[in-house]
Design an enzyme around this catalytic site. Structure first.
Site, PDB file in Angstrom:
ATOM      1  N   GLY A   1      25.875-102.105  52.217  1.00 15.34           N
ATOM      2  CA  GLY A   1      25.408-100.720  52.272  1.00 15.34           C
ATOM      3  C   GLY A   1      26.555 -99.759  52.513  1.00 15.34           C
TER       4      GLY A   1
ATOM      5  CG  ASN B   1      28.368-108.329  60.196  1.00 13.32           C
ATOM      6  OD1 ASN B   1      27.936-107.249  59.828  1.00 13.32           O
ATOM      7  ND2 ASN B   1      28.652-108.628  61.440  1.00 13.32           N
TER       8      ASN B   1
ATOM      9  CG  ASP C   1      24.393-102.015  60.771  1.00 15.87           C
ATOM     10  OD1 ASP C   1      23.885-100.899  60.578  1.00 15.87           O
ATOM     11  OD2 ASP C   1      24.067-103.035  60.137  1.00 15.87           O
TER      12      ASP C   1
ATOM     13  CG  MET D   1      19.089 -96.940  59.197  1.00 16.76           C
ATOM     14  SD  MET D   1      20.034 -96.478  57.702  1.00 16.76           S
ATOM     15  CE  MET D   1      19.683 -97.869  56.649  1.00 16.76           C
TER      16      MET D   1
ATOM     17  NE  ARG E   1      22.813 -97.298  53.172  1.00 12.21           N
ATOM     18  CZ  ARG E   1      22.121 -98.360  52.835  1.00 12.21           C
ATOM     19  NH1 ARG E   1      21.879 -99.309  53.721  1.00 12.21           N
ATOM     20  NH2 ARG E   1      21.691 -98.523  51.607  1.00 12.21           N
TER      21      ARG E   1
END
Lengths: 405, 405
Positions: free
Chosen positions: B13, B108, B138, B183, B293
């Site tokens: 994302g 990640n 995040d 989020m 985002r």
């Protein structure tokens, strides 16, 4: 010149530039009527009826000067429908404080309140000049070309759709559908402004649904299916008020507010479920909600300046002897954009609504026309200034106890 | 100096400053390696495997110079889990284009992809330097103090909560509860940053729920009831990932993405219904969604500058001979805020996550501590510049056919 004091109050849902109008009026009245008191009715007419009233001269200069650079209702607002038995009480309170100028800043319902106050004062033989100062992101007040607050909501939504559109289109995942639910009740003005985000055919939004034309679930699913087949992704903007044209809302919460309006919420979530069930596509629903009416950090400078001017001119009209009117914005030309301030009888404004002309919606009912975009584009120009502190906006709040009567 | 070409790609994302990192890397590589080709893999590793690769020297200067001022994934992104059988193909493609430098920009999962690519190249005896460039709103990558993209999401959410908080608090209506769903998946970094909006005790947010501590519906309802009794309104920020600590999410859509992660959506809507049922209060749920985002129009300058620096230093590390590492941001001091660039082995980063330390969440589990706020505050400073046109941002898109191999 009618001697006496003034009161100013706000009502209904805020806009990003709500406080520009109040600020324009406060500054102008203080300049022109230095020997009069200027009161603020806190929490609109509901507060005035409880004598929750402050003398604004007790507020800090910092507050008065920065109010216009702050969102929300700087004088605090209400959603209260004045009852017939309130009218005498209201006029008695105005008499008590020798209030001869009454400025009421709000949308349709507030113009109804202002009009009824005008009639009550007349009936009771109390001379008081009553001016309606328009605001509403819904942009649905009649006679005025547009409403203060609308341009900023339009700019916010178009920017958000552009940015989240870049997000959607630039990531390759299966089942890419984004729905944005826009505010505006039964008017599609805010929703349609999202189409400004589209500069190229690929760009979001791909589909835009306004409440002024009947919404068909079958046609909607066909539209989504077609765009998805063509592009592999679909960006949809849908008005919270889409309905079948016979009073059935896609999202009918079933609850009503104190004015009897149906409370809308969830058109986006409802359509998300329908797409997932019928087309098997995964859908994300963004609901910016009240950010649409409070995002002063990227508000339109044209809108903020016009809102301020509406407040100033409202005071001018009152001092010139006008009463029972709402200040209007009259578009003189579109290119170059020229807008002047006018006036309309409150009787002709109260409780009426102006939707998007049906001919500004495309025949297939899933987008807006060039005429719509030409109408809204001048209203989003420039960015209204704000103060910053520690990386975030610095906004001010009224001191509800300073100058309390 | 290892001679050869380079490839750069993005995955996962987007963040508002995703393209700053890419831009920093592109500019630095083109300067330092003028005789090498710099390829972009469109749609991340998924695109590279399909040889959807462009030679960036064919893109316009306008695109290359303005990419950093545009949101989304400028080189297009994917969510694709590399399969064991993909590795040989991937290295063969790198060989085909003599790619000796491999820059992979993501979170990640992307660091896992980069690590596996590193191992595959090693196993196949192909010399290629592989650098992971971090990003994620995040903020859950390990070793690095924070992640590019996080500061802008934090600034956006705090600003939105401040503005919609002014909206909520300034209008007197019965049953005033606003929920904002944030989020961040299983990490509460974005959610907690909303607390920056609170400067006075009255200010929003009043309650903030992070997924790092077990969420109790009964305690939640008690909290809401208490705040409502005290204030007459409640502003709640809740993480999309709140759960009971035993794997049951408040909003468990039941679907999983291609990495096997549960797809979260609807914690806010679920809690709205619970409050309405149990307390009889009317609730509005704002779900900014992907605006968190992608809101480059009010992104953090510190974040944008650090993101750019991460791209530059990633190239420097590769040219110095490093491989199999992720670039990190190392906080040297907090006041004044000083941050330097470091590195960490991909093996220590891939597939691990870092949540908010439990001691940075208040004991009653409904707010964050001063330590949390001191951590995040320096990351939201300043506003990243953008270009404007016709009242809206001017963003750029890659030409997917220019320089296609």
């Amino acid at each position: 010149m009618l001697k006496g004091n003034a009161i100013i109050a706000q009502s209904g849902g805020p806009t990003a530039v709500f406080n520009n109008t109040i600020s324009g009026a406060i500054k102008r009245f203080m300049e022109k009527m230095p020997d009069s008191k200027l009161y603020a009715g806190l929490y609109g007419i509901e507060g005035i009826l409880k004598e929750n009233i402050v003398d604004l001269s007790y507020q800090s200069r910092f507050f008065l000067e920065n109010l216009r650079y702050s969102p929300g209702a700087g004088l605090l607002s209400c959603r209260y429908k004045v009852q017939p038995e309130d009218h005498k009480k209201l006029i008695d309170i105005c008499k008590k404080y020798n209030i001869r100028y009454f400025f009421y800043n709000g949308g349709n319902d507030s113009m109804d309140t202002a009009y009824n106050t005008y009639l009550a004062a007349k009936e009771m033989g109390y001379e008081m000049r009553i001016i309606g100062l328009p605001k509403t992101i819904d942009n649905d007040l009649v006679i005025t070309d547009h409403c203060p607050g609308y341009g900023s909501a339009a700019k916010f939504l178009a920017t958000t759709v552009m940015e989240t559109g870049y997000d959607l289109i630039s990531v390759s995942t299966k089942n890419k559908v984004t729905i944005v639910e826009a505010m505006g009740r039964d008017a599609g003005w805010v929703t349609g402004a999202a189409a400004l985000a589209k500069r190229d055919p690929d760009d979001a939004p791909h589909l835009v649904y306004l409440p002024e034309v009947p919404f068909s679930l079958d046609n909607f699913i066909e539209d989504v299916d077609r765009v998805y087949s063509e592009r592999g992704c679909v960006f949809i903007v849908v008005s919270e008020g889409v309905n079948d044209g016979m009073g059935h809302y896609v999202a009918d919460g079933g609850t009503k507010d104190s004015f009897g309006h149906v409370q809308l919420a969830g058109a986006g979530e409802t359509l998300k479920r329908v797409i997932e069930q019928r087309l098997g596509l995964k859908v994300r629903c963004n609901t910016p909600g009240t950010a649409q009416r409070s995002s002063l950090h990227f508000a339109s400078k044209v809108d903020a300046d016009e809102a301020y001017m509406v407040g100033e001119k409202g005071v001018d009209f009152a001092l010139e002897g006008e009463s029972g009117i709402m200040v209007t914005l009259d578009r003189i030309s579109n290119d170059p954009y020229i807008c002047e301030v006018g006036k309309a009888d409150l009787s002709k404004v109260a409780n009426r609504v102006k939707g998007v002309p049906v001919e500004w919606i495309t025949p297939d009912r899933n987008f807006v026309t060039k005429e719509f975009l030409d109408y809204v584009r001048p209203l989003i120009m420039g960015e209204a200034p704000i103060n910053m502190k520690d990386g975030l906006p610095l906004y001010v709040k009224i001191d509800r106890y300073k100058g309390l009567v």
